[in-house]
Each structure stands twice: as structure tokens, then as C-alpha cells.
Design a protein around this motif. Structure first.
Motif, PDB file in Angstrom:
ATOM      1  N   PRO A   1       0.850  -1.188   0.000  1.00 35.70           N
ATOM      2  CA  PRO A   1       0.000   0.000   0.000  1.00 35.70           C
ATOM      3  C   PRO A   1       0.888   1.242   0.000  1.00 35.70           C
ATOM      4  CG  PRO A   1      -0.581  -1.482   1.798  1.00 35.70           C
ATOM      5  CD  PRO A   1       0.661  -2.003   1.201  1.00 35.70           C
TER       6      PRO A   1
ATOM      7  N   SER B   1     -10.123  16.788   3.220  1.00 37.24           N
ATOM      8  CA  SER B   1     -11.122  16.116   2.391  1.00 37.24           C
ATOM      9  C   SER B   1     -11.474  16.941   1.161  1.00 37.24           C
ATOM     10  CB  SER B   1     -12.388  15.847   3.209  1.00 37.24           C
ATOM     11  OG  SER B   1     -12.067  15.160   4.382  1.00 37.24           O
TER      12      SER B   1
ATOM     13  N   VAL C   1      -8.536  16.809  -1.383  1.00 31.52           N
ATOM     14  CA  VAL C   1      -8.426  15.511  -2.047  1.00 31.52           C
ATOM     15  C   VAL C   1      -9.610  15.314  -2.987  1.00 31.52           C
ATOM     16  CG1 VAL C   1      -8.377  13.023  -1.670  1.00 31.52           C
ATOM     17  CG2 VAL C   1      -7.162  14.523  -0.116  1.00 31.52           C
ATOM     18  N   PHE C   2     -10.799  15.685  -2.526  1.00 33.56           N
ATOM     19  CA  PHE C   2     -12.015  15.597  -3.317  1.00 33.56           C
ATOM     20  C   PHE C   2     -11.860  16.387  -4.620  1.00 33.56           C
ATOM     21  CE2 PHE C   2     -16.245  17.412  -4.190  1.00 33.56           C
ATOM     22  CZ  PHE C   2     -16.970  16.253  -4.339  1.00 33.56           C
TER      23      PHE C   2
ATOM     24  N   ILE D   1     -17.591   9.027  -3.417  1.00 33.22           N
ATOM     25  CA  ILE D   1     -16.494   9.989  -3.608  1.00 33.22           C
ATOM     26  C   ILE D   1     -15.989  10.468  -2.252  1.00 33.22           C
ATOM     27  CG2 ILE D   1     -15.921  12.296  -4.452  1.00 33.22           C
ATOM     28  CD1 ILE D   1     -17.582  11.768  -6.875  1.00 33.22           C
TER      29      ILE D   1
ATOM     30  N   LEU E   1     -13.474   8.146  -0.855  1.00 35.77           N
ATOM     31  CA  LEU E   1     -12.138   8.229  -1.425  1.00 35.77           C
ATOM     32  C   LEU E   1     -11.386   9.463  -0.936  1.00 35.77           C
ATOM     33  CD1 LEU E   1     -12.725   7.124  -5.115  1.00 35.77           C
ATOM     34  CD2 LEU E   1     -12.006   5.783  -3.157  1.00 35.77           C
ATOM     35  N   ALA E   2     -12.142  10.510  -0.542  1.00 35.17           N
ATOM     36  CA  ALA E   2     -11.481  11.770  -0.198  1.00 35.17           C
ATOM     37  C   ALA E   2     -11.244  11.926   1.294  1.00 35.17           C
ATOM     38  CB  ALA E   2     -12.309  12.951  -0.719  1.00 35.17           C
ATOM     39  N   ILE E   3     -12.133  11.347   2.110  1.00 36.11           N
ATOM     40  CA  ILE E   3     -12.015  11.559   3.553  1.00 36.11           C
ATOM     41  C   ILE E   3     -10.929  10.643   4.112  1.00 36.11           C
ATOM     42  CG2 ILE E   3     -13.221  11.297   5.749  1.00 36.11           C
ATOM     43  CD1 ILE E   3     -15.778  12.073   4.270  1.00 36.11           C
TER      44      ILE E   3
ATOM     45  N   ARG F   1     -13.648   3.677   3.107  1.00 39.02           N
ATOM     46  CA  ARG F   1     -12.918   3.802   1.856  1.00 39.02           C
ATOM     47  C   ARG F   1     -13.072   2.535   1.024  1.00 39.02           C
ATOM     48  NH1 ARG F   1      -8.369   5.037  -1.318  1.00 39.02           N
ATOM     49  NH2 ARG F   1      -7.912   2.904  -1.877  1.00 39.02           N
TER      50      ARG F   1
ATOM     51  N   ARG G   1     -18.103   1.462  -6.304  1.00 33.62           N
ATOM     52  CA  ARG G   1     -17.852   2.051  -7.632  1.00 33.62           C
ATOM     53  C   ARG G   1     -17.608   0.960  -8.664  1.00 33.62           C
ATOM     54  NH1 ARG G   1     -15.676   7.706  -7.551  1.00 33.62           N
ATOM     55  NH2 ARG G   1     -14.211   7.154  -9.174  1.00 33.62           N
TER      56      ARG G   1
ATOM     57  N   GLU H   1     -21.757  -2.213 -17.440  1.00 31.72           N
ATOM     58  CA  GLU H   1     -21.176  -2.840 -18.620  1.00 31.72           C
ATOM     59  C   GLU H   1     -21.921  -4.125 -18.972  1.00 31.72           C
ATOM     60  OE1 GLU H   1     -16.763  -3.643 -18.850  1.00 31.72           O
ATOM     61  OE2 GLU H   1     -16.829  -1.471 -18.506  1.00 31.72           O
TER      62      GLU H   1
ATOM     63  N   PHE I   1      -4.558  -4.681   1.179  1.00 31.89           N
ATOM     64  CA  PHE I   1      -4.009  -3.339   1.428  1.00 31.89           C
ATOM     65  C   PHE I   1      -4.577  -2.702   2.703  1.00 31.89           C
ATOM     66  CE2 PHE I   1      -2.264  -1.731  -2.888  1.00 31.89           C
ATOM     67  CZ  PHE I   1      -1.309  -2.722  -2.820  1.00 31.89           C
TER      68      PHE I   1
END
Lengths: 310, 317
Positions: free
Chosen positions: A149, A287, A290-291, B140, B143-145, B194, B201, B209, B252
Motif C-alpha cells: 500500500p 477532504s 483531495v475531493f 467519492i 475516497l477523499a475523507i 474507503r 464504484r 457494462e 491493502f
């Protein structure tokens, strides 16, 4: 680095400087307008990124207080009109520290993503171009590095390099964040480069007797700019997140430099009950940043190359 | 299939060997070593002689290749040496903390998959409606927090609602399941967010698809119930790429645990990792890196073999 910097080769130079430059400038604003129309979310994230850049570049002007000024009379005061985001355990203004923190995040985010993506792109392009043993060797190395990672690899590099301050910026920290990015970019760029490599113009260049270096940088690189740029922006978000995590662990940016991750570590967690604003605002800043970069990267990908998938 | 699995297991050896060589020599380029940090770390005045003695005791005075040889011999016999800081065997140091981290990782996986599959499916089914937009915002955000901040928010919420924080001392599952679950559910949620976002997603995009495939149209045309089309025909095929992501993210999870354990004051593998880095404890760090790499390789193999179970068309040679 001199060689690596040549990777994102610019578009072919215009023949005559005068009118052609004007056309280039006009087409650039037209391209920007088209981007905003086709990718409204991308446009919004671009605004956030620009605001961050202004905050980072003009921190001294934008921030209402000195981020390092200690005021023992005003310790841990909640958000108010004087201190929009309250003050911390030393009475320092949290809002001003957030503004100055955006500089740290942007500098380290950009620098490490640029360094990692560029080295990765050069490795990926070379791997695809030369093939054979060189390709095998690079791919084995990439495979090994991909088994970790991001943060684990970064921590190992931190253990190896320690701290190395140059002009107040921790260069070793930038390397530690850049190295985990390298294999990820190398793999994507190699895949793109494999399809460029079989193009007739590469054969033509080889037939013309150009050197390997010239073919890779002048003939292949311009056709790899799209994946390179996409990887670069996507990894800025990762790099900012990684920097915040490392700083939070006490292994990244050091006090008293204002950095978002650092503001969440150490004493902030001791003030859970009394001062939740110390936790809320820096986390929101991370946040949001990154967002914005994630969203911008996504939109850029859709816009530049809809077939391209990460 | 068995021959394929055996071949894959043999192929792990060169990869792990590569990791071992890389991490060993990377760590030896460091200027100061553990002895400096250990004896002079708090500014104590220690003579050069004592330092040399400690180095000799830890075998750090031997030539690099001899040290590497020792370590390699140890690796083959699964003896990772002793921690340079605590003098306890690395296997023991890791062993006492593995249960906690592994449990958090497994709980996070369960939470993530349970939420992600329905979330991704509904987002795909109701594409471009408010459900889809809501799912996109949630993912989203994941992924950002940063997971450590999310963990802090969870703690703040617990404090605000119940004026309660999870206990710090670890209770193993077999001792008191309830206390154990009540303690570990929160860090599992923090790292799982996360994870959930990534999987959701993937489920959404691969379902979209699959919906374009001929066999879906065929199934609908012959009048199969829509629910059956979705579950039996579409989801079953769409989950294949999701399995890869689930496996990879599970391998991971240690990355998320490194920071989350710090927030919840849990004494797990992640905290051990950070400690070994800040103390320059090379033997321990090497052991941990090998563990992470081995875990990744094994999970990868498991994912490949699972593919054959879910997709009978796949035959391995």
C-alpha cells in the motif's frame, strides 16, 4: 532530473511567433471554455483548486493572523468573528493555520506527484520501448513495489531517508511520497506506450537512425502526454492524503510548520471534548482538497481520453 | 487446476525473495541506526564504547553480506530474528498483535461488502436518478475523507450521543465476544468506508457494462423475471471484477490500519509498523514488510483461484 523533465514534451512549436501565438492563446481559452462546458463537475473542482492555490501562494495576505503567533490569553477559544475556526492549545488562530497549511499541502502534493509521475512515465516508456530484458527487469521491480500500500512503502522510505530540510521543505518527505507513485504510473504509461511503439512513425524514426533517447523523448513522449497528465493530477490527491497521514503519524511535516495532518495529531485528539473545532476544520480541508483533485483528475480523464481507464 | 495452483505457489518465492533483498539493502543505506536512536535518542550522554558494544551484540558490526546471509537463513526457517529495540523475537511481537488487526480487517471487509454490493447495484439500476447521485456522493466521500479523520468523527459522534468512548484495552473475541465487538466495530467502520467506496464504484461500473451484454437481452426477451435477470445473470458476472478489488483492498487494509489504530489507541500491526519506523528497528520492520508482501501474494492467488469458482469458463493451465 534534467532528462526526466523533458518527458512532457510541449506541442510542436508554431512556425511564426506573432499571429500564431495569438491563435494558440485563443485556442487555449477556447479549450478551457469547452472543458468547463463539457465537465461541469471538473469546472467546480478547478475553482476549488484555484482557491487553494491563491490561499497557498498569498497565505501572508489572505490569513488574518500570523499562524505561529502564540496567545496564551486566548487558548482554545471556540469559533467566533475574531477567530473563524477557533484557536488551538497555544492560542494560535486555526483559520490562519489552515490557510498556511494549504501551501504545505500544495507544495508537497505537486512536487511529489510530479517527481513520482515523471520518473514512472520515463520508466514505463523505456520499458515498453526497449522490451526484452530491460522490460522484464523493470516489470519485476514494479510488481514488487505494487505489493505494498502507498503508506507502507512511504513509511519504509521515511525510515531509510529520515528528514532532509532544504529551504524549509522536507525533500526526503517528497521522495518518500513520490516513490510509491512511481510503479503505479509506470504500469499505466507502459501500457499506453506499447501501443505507441508499434506506430509506423516510430519505425520511421528508427530507420532514420535517431538515437534511442531521441526517439523516446521526441517521438513517443508527446503521444503519452494524456496518460501522464491524468496520472499526475490523480496522484496529487493521493500525495496530499499521504502527506496528511504521515504528518498525522508524526513522521511527515514537523512542528511548528502549519500542516493539516499535523493539526489533527498529538494534542488535537486530547481536546476531543473541549475543542471539537480542532478536529473538524483541518479534516474538512484535507477532504475538500483531495475531493477536488480526484474530481478534476476524473474529469480530465473523461475529457482527454474517454477510453482510458485507471 | 491443482498444477496451476502449485505453479503459482512456487512463483511466489522469487517475488518474496525480491522483496527481501530490496527491503534489506534499502534499510542498510540509512545513516544512523537503531543503537543511536535507542541509547542517544533522549539526549543521554553515552560513550562511543557502549554504542560499539551494543552494535556488536545486535550483530550490526558484521559485514553487510554476512548480516544478509544470517537473515536469509532465518527467513527459510521462519525465524525473523529479534527486535533490535525490545529484544523480543519478531514473530512474537507480530503474533501478539496480529489477532486484533486481522479481526478489524475482516470486520471491515464484511461491513464494506455488505454495504457496497447493494449500494453499487442500486446505483447502477437507477442510473442518473437521485439514488445514483447520492451513491456517488457517498463513494467519492469515501475516497477523499482520510480514514483517521473519519475515525475521529466517529469518536466525536459517540461522545456527543452517548458520552462514551470505546475502551482502550483489547478484549479477545473468545474471551468476551460482546465487549470485543463493541470495541472493534468503530475502527472497522473507519477503515471500511474507503473500502466500501472502492468496491461500490466497481460494482456499479461493471454492472452497467454487463447490462449491455447480449445474454441480458436474451434473458429479458425470453421473459425471465427482472429480479432473476439482475441477480442470476447480471450480478453474478458483474461481481467478478469486484472480487479482484475486494481481494486487493483486503490485502491493502494494513495501510488503513497504520493510521486508524493510532486514532483508536489500538495496539495492532499498524502501530507496530509506525513504532518500528520511528525507532529504526530494522529487524522488526523487515519482518513486517515480509508479512505485508506475503499477505498480498497469497490474497492475489486466492482471488485468481476464486475466479474459477465463479466463472466456470475459466480453466487454468
Amino acid at each position: 532530473m534534467a532528462v526526466a523533465e523533458a518527458a512532457p514534451a510541449p506541442a510542436p512549436a508554431p512556425a511564426s511567433p506573432g499571429p500564431a501565438e495569438a491563435i494558440a492563446a485563443r485556442s487555449r481559452t477556447a479549450a478551457l471554455r469547452r472543458f468547463c462546458r463539457q465537465q461541469p463537475l471538473g469546472a467546480v473542482s478547478l475553482v476549488v483548486i484555484l482557491a487553494m492555490m491563491v490561499a497557498g501562494l498569498l497565505s501572508e495576505v489572505v490569513a488574518p493572523y500570523d499562524p505561529l503567533a502564540i496567545d496564551f490569553a486566548g487558548i482554545l477559544s471556540p469559533p467566533s468573528w475574531q477567530h473563524w475556526a477557533g484557536t488551538d492549545a497555544f492560542g494560535r488562530d486555526v483559520f490562519s493555520r489552515l490557510i498556511h497549511g494549504s501551501r504545505t499541502a500544495l507544495v508537497i502534493g505537486f512536487a511529489s506527484s510530479f517527481l513520482g509521475s515523471t520518473i514512472g512515465a520515463v520508466l514505463g516508456a523505456a520499458s515498453a520501448y526497449f522490451g526484452g530484458r530491460i522490460d522484464d527487469l523493470i516489470q519485476r521491480l514494479v510488481d514488487i513495489l505494487l505489493a505494498f500500500p502507498l503508506i507502507v512503502l512511504a513509511l519504509v522510505v521515511v525510515a531509510v531517508l529520515g528528514k532532509g530540510l532544504v529551504l524549509g521543505i522536507d525533500v526526503n518527505l517528497i521522495c518518500a511520497i513520490a516513490i510509491p507513485i512511481v510503479p503505479r504510473v509506470a504500469r499505466v504509461v507502459r501500457a499506453a506506450a506499447l501501443s505507441v511503439r508499434v506506430m509506423p512513425y516510430i519505425d520511421a524514426a528508427r530507420a532514420a537512425g535517431y538515437s534511442h533517447v531521441r526517439i523516446v523523448f521526441r517521438h513517443m513522449a508527446p503521444n503519452l502526454v494524456a496518460p501522464y497528465l491524468i496520472m499526475l493530477t490523480a496522484h496529487i490527491a493521493q500525495a496530499i492524503l499521504l502527506e496528511a497521514s504521515l504528518s498525522f503519524l508524526g513522521l511527515g511535516v514537523a512542528e511548528p510548520t502549519p500542516a493539516w495532518g499535523l493539526m489533527l495529531s498529538g494534542n488535537a485528539s486530547d481536546f476531543f471534548r473541549e475543542a471539537p473545532w480542532l478536529i473538524l476544520f483541518p479534516g474538512l480541508a484535507i477532504s475538500l482538497a483531495v475531493f477536488a483533485f480526484n474530481l478534476f483528475g476524473d474529469s480530465l480523464r473523461d475529457w482527454l481520453d474517454p477510453r482510458f481507464k485507471l | 487446476m491443482l498444477a496451476y495452483a502449485a505453479k503459482r505457489i512456487l512463483l511466489m518465492i522469487p517475488t518474496l525473495l525480491g522483496v527481501a533483498v530490496l527491503v534489506f539493502f534499502m534499510l542498510r543505506v540509512v545513516p544512523g541506526d537503531v543503537v543511536e536512536v535507542k541509547l542517544r535518542g533522549d539526549g543521554g550522554n553515552v560513550s562511543q564504547e557502549t554504542i560499539e558494544m551494543e552494535r556488536r551484540r545486535l550483530g550490526l558490526d558484521k559485514p553487510l553480506l554476512a548480516q544478509f546471509g544470517d537473515w536469509m537463513v532465518g527467513l527459510v526457517t521462519l525465524d525473523f530474528g529479534k527486535s533490535m529495540w525490545t529484544d523480543r523475537p519478531v514473530v512474537e511481537e507480530i503474533g501478539t498483535r496480529l489477532e486484533l488487526s486481522l479481526q478489524v480487517a475482516i470486520m471491515a471487509t464484511i461491513i464494506a461488502v455488505l454495504i457496497a454490493v447493494p449500494l453499487g447495484t442500486f446505483a447502477a439500476l437507477m442510473r442518473d436518478t437521485w439514488v445514483d447521485y447520492l451513491a456517488r456522493i457517498v463513494t467519492i466521500g469515501g475516497l477523499a475523507i482520510p480514514s483517521f479523520w473519519f475515525g475521529m468523527l466517529v469518536m466525536l459522534t459517540l461522545l456527543g450521543l452517548f458520552n462514551w468512548l470505546p475502551p482502550i484495552t483489547f478484549t479477545p473475541l473468545h474471551v468476551d465476544p460482546w465487549t470485543n465487538l463493541v470495541q472493534l466495530i468503530w475502527p472497522a467502520m473507519a477503515v471500511g468506508y474507503r473500502y466500501c467506496a472502492v468496491v461500490a464504484r466497481m460494482v456499479r461500473s461493471s454492472l452497467l457494462e454487463v447490462f449491455n451484454e447480449d445474454y441480458i437481452r436474451t434473458a429479458r426477451a425470453k421473459g425471465v423475471y427482472e429480479k432473476l435477470v439482475i441477480v442470476r445473470h447480471a450480478l453474478r458476472n458483474a461481481l467478478l471484477p469486484a472480487i479482484t478489488v475486494i481481494g486487493l483492498e483486503f490485502a491493502f487494509l494494513i495501510g488503513g490500519l497504520v493510521v486508524t489504530e493510532q486514532v483508536f489507541n489500538l495496539n495492532g500491526i499498524g502501530v507496530l509498523f509506525v513504532q518500528s519506523v520511528s525507532r529504526n528497528d530494522f529487524t522488526l520492520l523487515q519482518g513486517l514488510v515480509m508479512l505485508v508482501a506475503a499477505f498480498y501474494v497469497v490474497i492475489n492467488l486466492a482471488v485468481d483461484l476464486l475466479y474459477a469458482v465463479f466463472d466456470p469458463r475459466i480453466r487454468y493451465r
